[in-house]
Design a protein around this motif. Structure first.
Motif, PDB file in Angstrom:
ATOM      1  N   ALA A   1       0.784  -1.237  -0.120  1.00 50.52           N
ATOM      2  CA  ALA A   1       0.025  -0.083   0.163  1.00 50.52           C
ATOM      3  C   ALA A   1       0.983   1.237  -0.025  1.00 50.52           C
ATOM      4  O   ALA A   1       0.634   2.187  -0.615  1.00 50.52           O
ATOM      5  N   ASN A   2       2.134   1.069   0.684  1.00 55.46           N
ATOM      6  CA  ASN A   2       2.859   2.328   0.830  1.00 55.46           C
ATOM      7  C   ASN A   2       3.626   2.354  -0.234  1.00 55.46           C
ATOM      8  O   ASN A   2       4.589   1.281  -0.491  1.00 55.46           O
ATOM      9  N   LEU A   3       3.996   3.413  -1.015  1.00 54.58           N
ATOM     10  CA  LEU A   3       4.619   3.311  -2.393  1.00 54.58           C
ATOM     11  C   LEU A   3       6.447   3.218  -1.925  1.00 54.58           C
ATOM     12  O   LEU A   3       7.057   2.519  -2.653  1.00 54.58           O
ATOM     13  N   SER A   4       6.699   3.932  -0.763  1.00 55.12           N
ATOM     14  CA  SER A   4       8.167   3.626  -0.648  1.00 55.12           C
ATOM     15  C   SER A   4       8.510   2.431  -0.019  1.00 55.12           C
ATOM     16  O   SER A   4       9.464   1.948  -0.424  1.00 55.12           O
ATOM     17  N   ILE A   5       7.533   1.708   0.634  1.00 54.82           N
ATOM     18  CA  ILE A   5       7.880   0.339   0.988  1.00 54.82           C
ATOM     19  C   ILE A   5       7.793  -0.528  -0.115  1.00 54.82           C
ATOM     20  O   ILE A   5       8.338  -1.445  -0.315  1.00 54.82           O
ATOM     21  N   ASP A   6       6.792  -0.229  -1.164  1.00 54.28           N
ATOM     22  CA  ASP A   6       6.795  -0.925  -2.226  1.00 54.28           C
ATOM     23  C   ASP A   6       8.281  -1.063  -2.911  1.00 54.28           C
ATOM     24  O   ASP A   6       8.809  -2.018  -3.344  1.00 54.28           O
ATOM     25  N   TRP A   7       8.760   0.037  -3.273  1.00 51.44           N
ATOM     26  CA  TRP A   7      10.096   0.258  -3.847  1.00 51.44           C
ATOM     27  C   TRP A   7      11.175  -0.270  -2.949  1.00 51.44           C
ATOM     28  O   TRP A   7      12.106  -0.769  -3.627  1.00 51.44           O
ATOM     29  N   TYR A   8      10.857  -0.266  -1.782  1.00 48.56           N
ATOM     30  CA  TYR A   8      12.029  -0.972  -0.929  1.00 48.56           C
ATOM     31  C   TYR A   8      12.190  -2.256  -1.196  1.00 48.56           C
ATOM     32  O   TYR A   8      13.507  -2.996  -1.265  1.00 48.56           O
ATOM     33  N   TYR A   9      10.912  -2.890  -1.304  1.00 55.90           N
ATOM     34  CA  TYR A   9      11.358  -4.263  -1.523  1.00 55.90           C
ATOM     35  C   TYR A   9      11.222  -4.883  -3.015  1.00 55.90           C
ATOM     36  O   TYR A   9      11.748  -5.953  -3.514  1.00 55.90           O
TER      37      TYR A   9
END
Lengths: 227, 447
Positions: free
Chosen positions: B177-185
């Motif tokens: 749901a969180n774009l930053s966490i999306d790109w983190y993983y």
């Protein structure tokens, strides 16, 4: 080097890096709540992210600098175009593009609302001042807009005027620069343009901005003051 | 009989499919460069947008490289374990499954069926089929190794790399749901593949080939393999941080990512030095001159692409301006080519003649193909780099706007379309040569 030393390099090297990486990952999860203000991560924002993925926006645009490089970065697009500007581009891309085209994606109005909410949330992520080009914009626009000193200035941002017009050298190239528009046009002329752009210049390609009577008055006073 | 184990034959269809997809990938790439250089009419863009063809280009790359790795693994493992594969039938089933999934995914992209995450666009439930294919593969390889019980470091590195690769793909499955966490993983998949798992696979395949063609003893090769792997993982794992500078993660990633990723060229330099050392200390005649050419070319271009072009924009003060520009594209192209395209081609040139029952083969066309491909790709890298520097300066430093910068870069994309056509000719030459290898001419054999 002995075979034993070689094995030690392998095990120690891997372990040190792994422990550090996983440790910092845990800490990042803790801090990212503030850095991305997850309290504002509403259901509408999440729905907007799904729209972003559904139309594969990221395989032309970058966001946070990641993705494809065919079209402008979307991290701070909300600063550049505001909600009405974003909607206008997605609805009628041919009006905003010249030699490189954006497809008509056919978003519903609801999808468009969600997408804007998503992009607004993204624009507030603490990206350590990246990207540099939008930091310049924010500094320039900040003189007029970001501090929220004038409701008219906020409208200029919100209604997507930056999509075509420039203030202090930043903004779109399709319309005239408006930094000193107040010394060229009176409040009355500006208000007439805002009501019907062709009433002053019959050749104008500018669309009639979606403004209420009060908004038109605020925006007109802001622009007339730009001397 | 040139094949040591009959089950090695399963590698052949993997190689053929991989080579065919390689041609397709480059054709689509030329289309992409043309989309930057010329104006595509609005009507066409509405039907076939850049995003679709870009997804096809990158997915073809991943698919053909992975099929190449898998075929190479199936070829190497029987010789390394001294035992036939656990199940050749399963290997064919796996190929059919992966190719079927690939075709479905690529067709789906054209109709807008996508997960919408760059490079990992394959949607549910097709991504589960990919996982299924990977599991069949790991089962087949794992069972072969388990039954043989002849453990070597090379095998360990290969199996470790493949398991690592499969596990990392799992981070692609959830919706974030969180774009930053999306790109983190997202980077756990992409970075930890190319600077982690794939490097393990590459190091194992390269070590094995070098043992085969130089006759340098296993103890020496495997000792240095340990050191290389240790350094790859030491720099590569924490080096993931160089993607975390601007995505909303804490500031310490600037230091961690900068430090570890700046060291990433070290294991690549060591790999090059090792390869050179083995070739100097080879026992007897070099067994396959062309394979040696590919191995050396790979070691050098791996260093140039992943090492130098990577280092050039990995430090935060530089990356602040270059991040998400064509500089990244320049690095991506030469790094993938140097590290993984040449690795696959090296392995194909080692294995193909044996699969065709040739003891030695005419290497002239293949040598030409190597130089053609490498020079075309180096030319492309320079053109991307010029475009990238222009973009960095005009868009980011001067702040003149995205399209103003793109207008300045247009010329270089015209050059890129032409260089892409040149590359395509080299790829076709390579594929034709590999599929129609001929015995070495007698005059050359006796010389």
């Amino acid at each position: 080097m002995s075979a034993k030393a070689a094995k030690w390099i392998f095990y120690l090297g891997t372990l040190i890096s792994l422990v550090l990486f996983l440790g910092l990952t845990v800490d990042t999860h803790r801090q990212i709540k503030t850095l991305t203000h997850t309290d504002k991560l509403s259901e509408q924002v999440v729905a907007g992210k799904r729209v972003w993925q559904k139309y594969n926006c990221n395989d032309c645009h970058t966001i946070l600098g990641f993705g494809s490089y065919y079209a402008p970065d979307m991290t701070k697009v909300y600063w550049r175009r505001g909600s009405e500007g974003i909607k206008a581009v997605v609805r009628t891309p041919e009006r905003f593009t010249t030699w490189r085209k954006m497809p008509h994606l056919g978003l519903t109005d609801l999808e468009l609302q969600d997408l804007v909410a998503f992009l607004q949330w993204v624009s507030e992520i603490d990206t350590q001042d990246w990207p540099p080009q939008d930091q310049k914009l924010r500094a320039a626009a900040g003189r007029a807009v970001a501090l929220g000193v004038s409701p008219g200035a906020t409208l200029f941002q919100e209604k997507g005027c930056f999509a075509c017009h420039r203030l202090y050298g930043t903004g779109g190239m399709l319309g005239p620069e408006l930094t000193h528009v107040g010394s060229r046009r009176t409040y009355e002329t500006i208000e007439r343009i805002l009501t019907d752009p062709r009433s002053v210049n019959p050749q104008a390609t500018m669309p009639t901005p979606p403004l209420s009577h009060e908004e038109r008055d605020e925006l007109g006073r802001f622009l007339a003051g730009m001397k | 009989m040139v094949l040591a184990y009959p089950s090695q034959r399963v590698a052949y269809p993997y190689f053929v499919v991989a080579l065919f997809l390689f041609i397709l990938q480059v054709i689509v790439g030329i289309w992409l460069a043309s989309s930057y250089a010329f104006t595509m009419p609005q009507g066409l863009v509405d039907i076939l947008p850049f995003s679709t063809t870009r997804a096809i280009h990158t997915n073809l790359l991943v698919l053909w490289l992975l099929l190449g790795f898998m075929g190479s693994t199936y070829f190497m493992v029987p010789e390394e374990t001294e035992r036939d594969l656990f199940s050749p039938t399963l290997a064919y089933v796996q190929l059919a499954l992966l190719v079927g999934t690939g075709v479905a995914a690529l067709t789906g992209f054209v109709f807008g069926w996508t997960k919408g995450r760059p490079l990992l666009e394959i949607p549910h439930p097709l991504d589960y089929l990919v996982v299924g294919g990977a599991l069949i593969f790991l089962l087949n390889i794992g069972m072969t190794m388990l039954r043989a019980r002849r453990w070597t470091v090379t095998q360990g590195s290969l199996l470790g790399g493949l398991v690592f690769l499969a596990v990392m793909y799992l981070f692609n499955l959830p919706f974030y749901a969180n774009l930053s966490i999306d790109w983190y993983y997202w980077w756990w998949v992409i970075h930890l593949w190319v600077e982690g798992a794939w490097e393990l696979v590459a190091a194992a395949l390269t070590a094995w080939i070098l043992m085969k063609i130089t006759g340098v003893p296993r103890e020496t090769v495997e000792k240095w393999l340990y050191v290389e792997l240790g350094l790859f993982l030491f720099t590569g794992i924490a080096g993931t941080g160089h993607h975390y500078y601007w995505l909303g993660a804490p500031k310490y990633w600037l230091w961690v990512g900068g430090f570890f990723s700046a060291l990433e060229p070290v294991p690549i330099i060591l790999m090059l030095v090792d390869a050179w050392h083995y070739i100097q200390n080879r026992r007897g005649q070099l067994n396959g001159r062309l394979v040696f050419t590919f191995a050396t070319g790979m070691a050098i271009l791996h260093l140039v692409g992943a090492g130098f072009w990577g280092f050039a924009h990995t430090l935060p003060p530089i990356n602040y301006y270059t991040h998400g520009s064509q500089v990244t594209v320049a690095h991506g192209h030469i790094a993938f080519f140097g590290a993984y395209v040449l690795l696959n081609l090296m392995f194909f040139y080692y294995a193909m003649p044996k699969l065709k029952g040739l003891a030695s083969y005419d290497e002239r066309r293949g040598t030409l193909a190597f130089w053609w491909l490498s020079l075309a790709m180096l030319g492309m890298t320079l053109a991307f780099s010029v475009a990238g520097v222009l973009q960095t300066y005009v868009e980011r430093v001067m702040g003149l706007g995205y399209m103003t910068a793109q207008a300045q870069m247009r010329f270089w994309f015209t050059i890129l379309a032409v260089l892409g056509l040149t590359l395509l000719a080299g790829v076709v030459l390579t594929v034709v040569d590999l599929l129609t290898l001929r015995p070495a001419p007698p005059a050359k054999a006796s010389a």
